[in-house]
Design an enzyme around this catalytic site. Structure first.
Site, PDB file in Angstrom:
ATOM      1  N   GLU A  54      -3.316   7.486  -4.289  1.00 57.27           N
ATOM      2  CA  GLU A  54      -3.291   6.219  -3.558  1.00 57.27           C
ATOM      3  C   GLU A  54      -3.099   5.065  -4.524  1.00 57.27           C
ATOM      4  O   GLU A  54      -3.823   4.955  -5.507  1.00 57.27           O
ATOM      5  CB  GLU A  54      -4.604   6.037  -2.794  1.00 57.27           C
ATOM      6  CG  GLU A  54      -4.635   4.784  -1.940  1.00 57.27           C
ATOM      7  CD  GLU A  54      -5.985   4.606  -1.257  1.00 57.27           C
ATOM      8  OE1 GLU A  54      -7.005   4.456  -1.959  1.00 57.27           O
ATOM      9  OE2 GLU A  54      -6.009   4.621  -0.014  1.00 57.27           O
ATOM     10  N   TYR A  68       0.840  -1.198   0.000  1.00 58.65           N
ATOM     11  CA  TYR A  68       0.000   0.000   0.000  1.00 58.65           C
ATOM     12  C   TYR A  68       0.876   1.248   0.000  1.00 58.65           C
ATOM     13  O   TYR A  68       1.873   1.316   0.724  1.00 58.65           O
ATOM     14  CB  TYR A  68      -0.898   0.019   1.249  1.00 58.65           C
ATOM     15  CG  TYR A  68      -1.720   1.281   1.353  1.00 58.65           C
ATOM     16  CD1 TYR A  68      -2.982   1.355   0.780  1.00 58.65           C
ATOM     17  CD2 TYR A  68      -1.215   2.411   2.004  1.00 58.65           C
ATOM     18  CE1 TYR A  68      -3.732   2.515   0.853  1.00 58.65           C
ATOM     19  CE2 TYR A  68      -1.957   3.580   2.075  1.00 58.65           C
ATOM     20  CZ  TYR A  68      -3.216   3.625   1.494  1.00 58.65           C
ATOM     21  OH  TYR A  68      -3.947   4.775   1.561  1.00 58.65           O
TER      22      TYR A  68
END
Ligand code: ADP
Ligand code: MG
Length: 393
Positions: free
Chosen positions: A196, A108
């Protein structure tokens, strides 16, 4: 402003980040054509302004063009419901067809502005692919945060540090650090409020690839990014919020309530929602007419509130200054007559021409109860709610 994954992917590609080969399609036949061009296994991904598509059937791994066409046919024209959308979901008008990646590890990576520190912060975790909110909640020690100096930018050693904190295999470290530095450039140069990548993938060949991309552009910076502003997709937004935006009204839809709130001023909106709660109900929305002194806009505001099917009762709370009570009252009466709404209204008006406003409302023949002030409105609202269908919440 939110944009689609395929648009975010193009931006990342322009900044030199490694992304999977992909094409976008609006019809099953186009999806098939993209799959044919890519060859081999592909992933068909619904393009909506919401995450959590994987778990909701919006990401399908298929073996080739036939199945890609089928998967696209199953998604296009439907509404995709994920844990990030409301129960009605968001419409799928496009799918992205991407080459399937041989995933060894899902990480992530994101960059946001940290409101407390007032600087961009890189957030990284080895626990990619899943709900990052859940990771933050249950295992916060698995999230790393690295603050960047807004003047110096993100230094190369920070980027290398993050790559090593992510336990990236040595063979992929340099590429990962470069990716992080480039992502920081995307963030700054495109005036993003969020970038993101979830998941950031390490392949079985130790390559690093940005497999999913989410970008939010800061609304206040759109004036200097005409190209990015053009990526706006209104079909992904709440219809009534869009309509309010066009009329320059601030309308916010809230889940699970039954009281429509019309107010002038953001602070008054907060107070109005508080008294709604105090009266035993939840607000279904609030609409701030601001300093508007124009009957047409009041009419539009009122029509927006009654178009929200959750609304069972309307609370108008006005502190008239520039906005005049009589004009607001006339706008409400016009709109109520035009729409034929039978919804009961509780109205508190103070300030400029309040008396005239009350007279217009009282003589309108509509189901309106006037109150002197906020406390009075709360009392009336409480009575009305208990006699109205469904009872108190
Ligand atoms: P969302 O975040 O909306 O669920 P993602 O793009 O992150 O959508 O996809 C969900 C999951 O699907 C990923 O975590 C990954 O495991 C898989 N996936 C997505 N794109 C690909 C791809 N190109 N190749 C292989 N697997 C993929
Ligand atoms: Mg994702």
């Amino acid at each position: 402003m939110n944009i689609h994954e395929y648009q975010a992917r193009e931006i990342l590609e322009r900044f030199g980040l490694p992304v999977p080969k992909a094409g976008v399609a609006s019809t099953p036949a186009e999806a098939r054509a993209v799959a044919e061009e890519l060859g081999g296994k592909v992933v068909v991904k619904a393009q909506v302004h919401a995450g959590g598509r994987g778990k909701a059937g919006g990401v399908k791994l298929v073996s080739g063009p036939d199945e890609a066409e089928q998967a696209a046919a199953g998604m296009l024209g439907t509404n995709l419901v994920t844990h990030q959308t409301g129960p009605q979901g968001v419409p799928v008008h496009k799918v992205m067809v991407a080459e399937a990646t041989d995933i060894a590890d899902e990480l992530y990576l994101s960059i946001i502005v940290d409101g407390d520190l007032g600087v961009p912060v890189v957030i990284a975790s080895t626990e990619g692919g899943m709900d990052i909110e859940e990771v933050a909640d249950k295992t916060p020690e698995l999230l790393f945060r690295v603050a960047a100096d807004p003047l110096m930018g993100l230094s190369p050693y920070h980027a290398r540090d993050i790559a090593s904190m992510l336990n990236v295999p040595v063979a992929a470290r340099r590429a990962t650090a470069a990716l992080i530095s480039n992502l920081y450039r995307v963030f700054v140069e495109s005036d993003c409020s969020l970038v993101e990548i979830n998941p950031l993938v390490i392949t079985k060949d130790d390559e690093v690839i940005a497999l999913d991309a989410k970008i939010n552009i800061e609304d206040d910076a759109l004036f200097r990014h005409r190209d990015l502003a053009a990526l706006h997709d209104p079909t992904q937004e709440d219809e009534l919020e869009l309509r309010a935006g066009k009329a320059d009204l601030a309308y916010v839809k809230l889940d699970g309530g039954r009281v429509g709130c019309m107010v002038n001023g953001a602070g008054l909106a907060m107070a109005t929602m508080d008294i709604t709660k105090w009266a035993g109900a939840n607000p279904a929305n609030f609409l701030d007419i601001g300093g508007s002194a124009d009957e047409g806009r009041i009419e539009e505001a009122f029509k927006i509130i009654v178009s929200d099917s959750d609304v069972e009762i309307i609370l108008v709370n006005l502190f008239a200054g520039i906005a005049r009570s009589d004009i607001v009252a006339q706008g409400i009466v016009n709109a109520a007559k035009e729409t034929g709404t039978k919804l009961p209204m509780v109205v508190a008006m103070r300030g400029t021409n309040a008396e005239e406003g009350r007279t217009i409302l009282n003589e309108s023949g509509l189901d309106i109860t006037s109150a002197q002030d906020l406390a009075g409105a709360a009392e009336v609202l409480r009575d009305k709610l208990s006699s109205h269908k469904g009872g108190a919440q």
